[in-house]
Design a protein around this motif. Structure first.
Motif, PDB file in Angstrom:
ATOM      1  N   ARG A  11      12.331  15.600  20.611  1.00  6.98           N
ATOM      2  CA  ARG A  11      13.314  14.541  19.627  1.00  6.98           C
ATOM      3  C   ARG A  11      14.179  15.038  19.153  1.00  6.98           C
ATOM      4  O   ARG A  11      15.019  13.980  19.702  1.00  6.98           O
ATOM      5  CB  ARG A  11      12.088  13.876  18.837  1.00  6.98           C
ATOM      6  CG  ARG A  11      13.177  12.175  18.230  1.00  6.98           C
ATOM      7  CD  ARG A  11      12.565  11.553  19.665  1.00  6.98           C
ATOM      8  NE  ARG A  11      12.909  10.411  18.288  1.00  6.98           N
ATOM      9  CZ  ARG A  11      13.564   9.234  19.699  1.00  6.98           C
ATOM     10  NH1 ARG A  11      12.794   9.414  20.609  1.00  6.98           N
ATOM     11  NH2 ARG A  11      13.385   8.119  18.885  1.00  6.98           N
TER      12      ARG A  11
ATOM     13  N   PRO B 292       9.357   8.670  25.022  1.00  2.00           N
ATOM     14  CA  PRO B 292       9.929   9.059  25.379  1.00  2.00           C
ATOM     15  C   PRO B 292       8.872  10.706  24.778  1.00  2.00           C
ATOM     16  O   PRO B 292       7.689  10.599  24.988  1.00  2.00           O
ATOM     17  CB  PRO B 292      10.869   9.455  23.497  1.00  2.00           C
ATOM     18  CG  PRO B 292      10.378   8.907  22.965  1.00  2.00           C
ATOM     19  CD  PRO B 292       9.489   7.363  23.465  1.00  2.00           C
TER      20      PRO B 292
ATOM     21  N   LEU C 158       7.935  16.443  15.614  1.00  3.92           N
ATOM     22  CA  LEU C 158       8.556  15.065  17.244  1.00  3.92           C
ATOM     23  C   LEU C 158       9.231  16.773  18.472  1.00  3.92           C
ATOM     24  O   LEU C 158      10.105  16.239  18.449  1.00  3.92           O
ATOM     25  CB  LEU C 158       9.110  14.225  16.764  1.00  3.92           C
ATOM     26  CG  LEU C 158       8.591  12.151  16.711  1.00  3.92           C
ATOM     27  CD1 LEU C 158       9.614  11.463  16.061  1.00  3.92           C
ATOM     28  CD2 LEU C 158       7.114  11.915  17.022  1.00  3.92           C
TER      29      LEU C 158
ATOM     30  N   LEU D  39       6.773  11.982  22.133  1.00  3.91           N
ATOM     31  CA  LEU D  39       5.826  11.217  21.210  1.00  3.91           C
ATOM     32  C   LEU D  39       3.986  12.081  22.233  1.00  3.91           C
ATOM     33  O   LEU D  39       3.013  12.093  21.776  1.00  3.91           O
ATOM     34  CB  LEU D  39       5.400   9.853  22.053  1.00  3.91           C
ATOM     35  CG  LEU D  39       5.974   8.834  20.843  1.00  3.91           C
ATOM     36  CD1 LEU D  39       7.257   9.213  20.635  1.00  3.91           C
ATOM     37  CD2 LEU D  39       6.237   7.514  21.191  1.00  3.91           C
TER      38      LEU D  39
ATOM     39  N   MET E 210      10.121  -0.113  28.205  1.00  3.71           N
ATOM     40  CA  MET E 210      11.002   1.417  28.184  1.00  3.71           C
ATOM     41  C   MET E 210      10.405   2.291  27.842  1.00  3.71           C
ATOM     42  O   MET E 210       8.781   1.354  26.896  1.00  3.71           O
ATOM     43  CB  MET E 210      11.931   1.043  26.671  1.00  3.71           C
ATOM     44  CG  MET E 210      12.700   2.422  26.640  1.00  3.71           C
ATOM     45  SD  MET E 210      13.928   2.697  25.055  1.00  3.71           S
ATOM     46  CE  MET E 210      14.934   1.883  25.626  1.00  3.71           C
TER      47      MET E 210
ATOM     48  N   GLY F 296       2.636   5.685  21.068  1.00  4.05           N
ATOM     49  CA  GLY F 296       3.121   4.558  20.391  1.00  4.05           C
ATOM     50  C   GLY F 296       3.476   2.983  20.053  1.00  4.05           C
ATOM     51  O   GLY F 296       2.735   2.599  21.232  1.00  4.05           O
TER      52      GLY F 296
ATOM     53  N   GLU G 277      16.613  13.552  21.943  1.00  3.07           N
ATOM     54  CA  GLU G 277      16.563  12.206  22.190  1.00  3.07           C
ATOM     55  C   GLU G 277      17.834  11.517  21.448  1.00  3.07           C
ATOM     56  O   GLU G 277      18.078  10.262  21.617  1.00  3.07           O
ATOM     57  CB  GLU G 277      15.192  11.703  22.142  1.00  3.07           C
ATOM     58  CG  GLU G 277      14.229  12.219  23.352  1.00  3.07           C
ATOM     59  CD  GLU G 277      12.787  12.389  23.207  1.00  3.07           C
ATOM     60  OE1 GLU G 277      11.826  13.050  24.088  1.00  3.07           O
ATOM     61  OE2 GLU G 277      12.319  11.895  22.117  1.00  3.07           O
ATOM     62  N   VAL G 278      17.407  11.341  20.464  1.00  2.00           N
ATOM     63  CA  VAL G 278      17.977  10.832  19.318  1.00  2.00           C
ATOM     64  C   VAL G 278      19.641  10.709  19.037  1.00  2.00           C
ATOM     65  O   VAL G 278      20.403  12.425  20.022  1.00  2.00           O
ATOM     66  CB  VAL G 278      17.877  11.038  17.874  1.00  2.00           C
ATOM     67  CG1 VAL G 278      16.239  10.571  17.732  1.00  2.00           C
ATOM     68  CG2 VAL G 278      17.780  12.107  17.327  1.00  2.00           C
TER      69      VAL G 278
END
Lengths: 216, 216
Positions: A132, A204, A129, A207, A201, A191, A135-136
């Motif tokens: 990612r 992100p 990803l 994806l 939402m 997703g 983002e997390v």
């Protein structure tokens, strides 16, 4: 498949740079690797997430798992294969599979250094990803402790590529038979949000980057 | 991936029949297997075409190739993996992959008997292209001689299945983050005829059967 002529191998034997580029592309586009090691004298092949860092590969697992804990210093084989099509020939003998594979040999090294381990885990997440990690939420110390990482320097590598139409016997070409290639593709869809994600939402960015990276 | 909880393994430990059914479905839907063996003390993992015949697996290769020629009587591992989705969690730690894998352990047996070898080659072709054996011209003696076959009785099998949404930490659910699954599918397209196939010739039935069998 392994019995197919390895055009790439033959050609790249004289062109190492090209072989490295092809090999790295095969490795970088793989969703999972099949990791081989020897346990109690028997071969084991396990699918694993992984990441490449230059001439080094990283795999990870729960600290307790056999693969990570027991293989420090032992030889490992990591293979990534992409199936591109079924080669439909006019005979069973000439039927084949179009594919790209990279077989990597190295020696597993348990990653002690915390900075390298964090770097490896970042890469493994980013491999599947892209972006990612940004983002997390940040990893927690107990999560880092629970995860073991093995590094594998690429000591030897074999690239095999089979592409193009079937190669039928000349005398078979006149047969009243369909011959060609049945294309195989991998596709990543939209997703599917979990029950705790607001339906409004937006997906992100990671994806979309994964779709572009892995959809053949 | 190997560090994922193996729901299937846990559940099926008490339900062997179900495990066999799931395992056979995973094996039967695989395009290629990753075959592991030990060569000069090192693990080797090679992608190969294969077929299942009840509790037995067949792989084939040119008679001379190392895999087929040198492994008679030796332990082998054959793994088939389907990647179903990328599990996009709210933390890197809980990110994962949805997959189904079957790891088979057995002992390779060089197939001497010509009838069994012909049967095995028929099955390997039929595995990828159902019905194709009835469409192509018959195999020739020199082709049968050039091909070696290994049989692998399934002595032990491990099924692992990870499915469903991410499993995030309870305290992460409130984070303003998208979490869910990015589906991965395999698709077989329309056949691309070779230069010797009349453009007006219809696709043979085996291509449609392969599309139905392998398109996830």
């Amino acid at each position: 498949m392994s019995d197919q002529p390895s055009y790439a191998k033959i050609r790249y034997a004289k062109r190492k740079v090209d072989e490295d580029a092809v090999a790295h592309a095969i490795l970088d586009q793989g969703l999972v690797a099949h990791v081989g090691f020897v346990a109690e004298g028997r071969p084991m092949v396990i699918p694993m997430a992984y990441a490449r860092d230059g001439n080094r590969l990283y795999i990870h697992g729960a600290s307790k798992t056999r693969i990570v804990a027991r293989n420090d210093g032992l030889p490992m084989c990591l293979t990534v294969t992409h199936v591109d099509g079924l080669v439909v020939a006019r005979s069973g003998f000439n039927s084949s599979v179009n594919y790209r594979s990279c077989v990597v040999h190295g020696t597993a090294r348990w990653v002690e250094d915390r900075a390298e381990r964090d770097h490896a885990l970042w890469l493994v997440t980013d491999h599947l990803l892209p972006g990612r990690n940004g983002e997390v939420r940040a990893a927690r110390p107990q999560e880092e402790k629970a995860t073991g990482v093995l590094a594998l320097e690429i000591e030897a590598m074999t690239v095999k590529v089979r592409s193009g139409p079937p190669v039928d016997e000349p005398e078979d070409l006149a047969l009243d038979l369909w011959s060609g290639v049945l294309p195989v593709t991998v596709a990543l869809g939209r997703g599917v949000p979990d029950g705790h994600t607001p339906p409004t939402m937006a997906e992100p960015a990671s994806l979309g980057l994964a779709r572009r990276k892995f959809s053949a």
